[in-house]
Enzyme design. Structure first.
Site, PDB file in Angstrom:
ATOM      1  N   HIS A   1      -7.580  -5.076  -0.167  1.00 56.68           N
ATOM      2  CA  HIS A   1      -6.918  -4.890  -0.395  1.00 56.68           C
ATOM      3  C   HIS A   1      -5.679  -4.917   1.074  1.00 56.68           C
ATOM      4  O   HIS A   1      -6.362  -5.458   2.125  1.00 56.68           O
ATOM      5  CB  HIS A   1      -6.782  -3.619   0.148  1.00 56.68           C
TER       6      HIS A   1
ATOM      7  N   ASP B   1      -9.741  -4.742  -5.067  1.00 59.99           N
ATOM      8  CA  ASP B   1      -8.928  -3.867  -4.223  1.00 59.99           C
ATOM      9  C   ASP B   1      -9.187  -2.963  -5.139  1.00 59.99           C
ATOM     10  O   ASP B   1      -9.446  -2.516  -6.298  1.00 59.99           O
ATOM     11  CB  ASP B   1      -7.319  -3.948  -4.303  1.00 59.99           C
TER      12      ASP B   1
ATOM     13  N   SER C   1       0.778  -1.202  -0.094  1.00 62.00           N
ATOM     14  CA  SER C   1      -0.054   0.306  -0.290  1.00 62.00           C
ATOM     15  C   SER C   1       0.995   1.533  -0.406  1.00 62.00           C
ATOM     16  O   SER C   1       1.528   1.350  -1.014  1.00 62.00           O
ATOM     17  CB  SER C   1      -1.238  -0.104   1.557  1.00 62.00           C
TER      18      SER C   1
END
Length: 338
Positions: free
Chosen positions: A312, A280, A172
């Site tokens: 995610h 995601d 991320s």
């Protein structure tokens, strides 16, 4: 994870909205008096010798910069053996989690053991108390510390790391940081020749942009060009970016949109592995990143691996699942064959 979010929302329902400057529940809130209250990523665990993997960890604070890192060394490394080094940048939208988070500590213990690598996990400063570019500055300071460590300042690095096999990785926001650190490595000229960056692993990278791309366009009415349904996750991404980087020019800022970076092709490393997840919101940004790298003239190899039916950073929240195990195996294979 969804149940955790619901519990947090229920527990924080009594917060007086009039006291808030920004409301990012279930992640965090910012009060008008400047106080920040986080509801996720607040737990921490000390370094240890992991009972499951035998991996030993320790925390080190740079006396020059104050930046702290957590090091991991697998039990199987012999006293005179040289193994790859992975510098890892944790995720959390630049505002949550730390290198001491149970999520990352457990994950990196397993990764260090399975890949037989030394890991340096960077504990950079977080927004909003320390807005960007603080996280980028700390991450670069950590890489400079790694360089000095390889030269002899840190025994785990100087004794056990092959300086020709260094990797950067993150999930991320940490993947975003990894990308920008690879660019800075390329520009640093590496005067002492101690580090050769072999590759990057970007897990569900936090890239974005003003205009919708790929499957994001399916959420638009083809006639009017307006959204058919609202997407809270996209709105949250926009807001979180501006929270982390108040001085940003917006979601087309090159810090978050690689497509707006004229120097994208100036990336250190020979190979890049990008992981994306089908469910995601950031999925298409990973595929787009590959296309952008190819078009930029970058000379390395880039691969995208998609996990179907997952969201995610699912591998951190459910690390024992078959798909998380598969992602781990692909991660390990990339490092061991690069």
């Amino acid at each position: 994870m969804e149940e955790v979010m619901k519990e947090i929302m229920k527990a924080t329902a009594s917060i007086n909205q009039e006291d808030l400057l920004h409301d990012f529940r279930p992640m965090l809130v910012i009060y008008k008096d400047g106080r920040v209250e986080r509801f996720l990523g607040t737990q921490s665990v000390p370094p240890s010798i992991d009972s499951l993997t035998g991996v030993e960890s320790k925390d080190v604070i740079s006396t020059e910069t104050g930046v702290s890192v957590r090091l991991y060394k697998p039990q199987c490394v012999e006293s005179d053996e040289k193994v790859p080094l992975l510098v890892y940048f944790h995720g959390g939208g630049f505002v949550l989690e730390t290198a001491a988070s149970p999520l990352f500590h457990s994950y990196l213990n397993v990764l260090s053991s399975k890949a037989k690598i030394i890991i340096v996990s960077v504990n950079y400063r977080r927004a909003p108390e320390h807005p960007l570019p603080a996280a980028y500055d700390d991450s670069w300071a950590a890489l400079e510390w790694v360089r000095s460590g390889l030269a002899g300042a840190e025994p785990w690095l100087s004794q056990h790391v092959d300086p020709a096999r260094v990797f950067l990785a993150g999930d991320s926001a940490g993947a975003n940081i990894s990308h920008h650190m690879a660019k800075r490595v390329a520009k640093s000229n590496n005067p002492d020749g101690k580090i050769t960056l072999k590759g990057l692993v970007l897990v569900h990278p936090y890239f974005w942009g003003k205009d919708r791309i790929g499957s994001e366009l399916q959420k638009l009415n083809p006639t009017t060009g307006t959204k058919q349904t609202s997407d809270d996750s996209e709105s949250m991404i926009d807001k979180m970016w501006k929270l982390a980087h108040p001085g940003t020019t917006g979601c087309d800022d090159p810090w978050i949109n690689p497509g707006m970076d004229p120097e994208l092709g100036e990336l250190a490393g020979e190979k890049v592995l990008v992981f994306v997840a089908e469910q995601d919101t950031l999925r298409d940004r990973g595929f787009h990143y590959k296309d952008l790298l190819v078009k930029s003239g970058w000379k390395g190899e880039v691969q995208v691996i998609e996990t179907e039916g997952e969201g995610h950073v699912f591998h951190l929240f459910n690390p024992s699942s078959p798909k998380a195990s598969e992602l781990m195996d692909q991660f390990v294979e990339f490092i061991n064959t690069c």
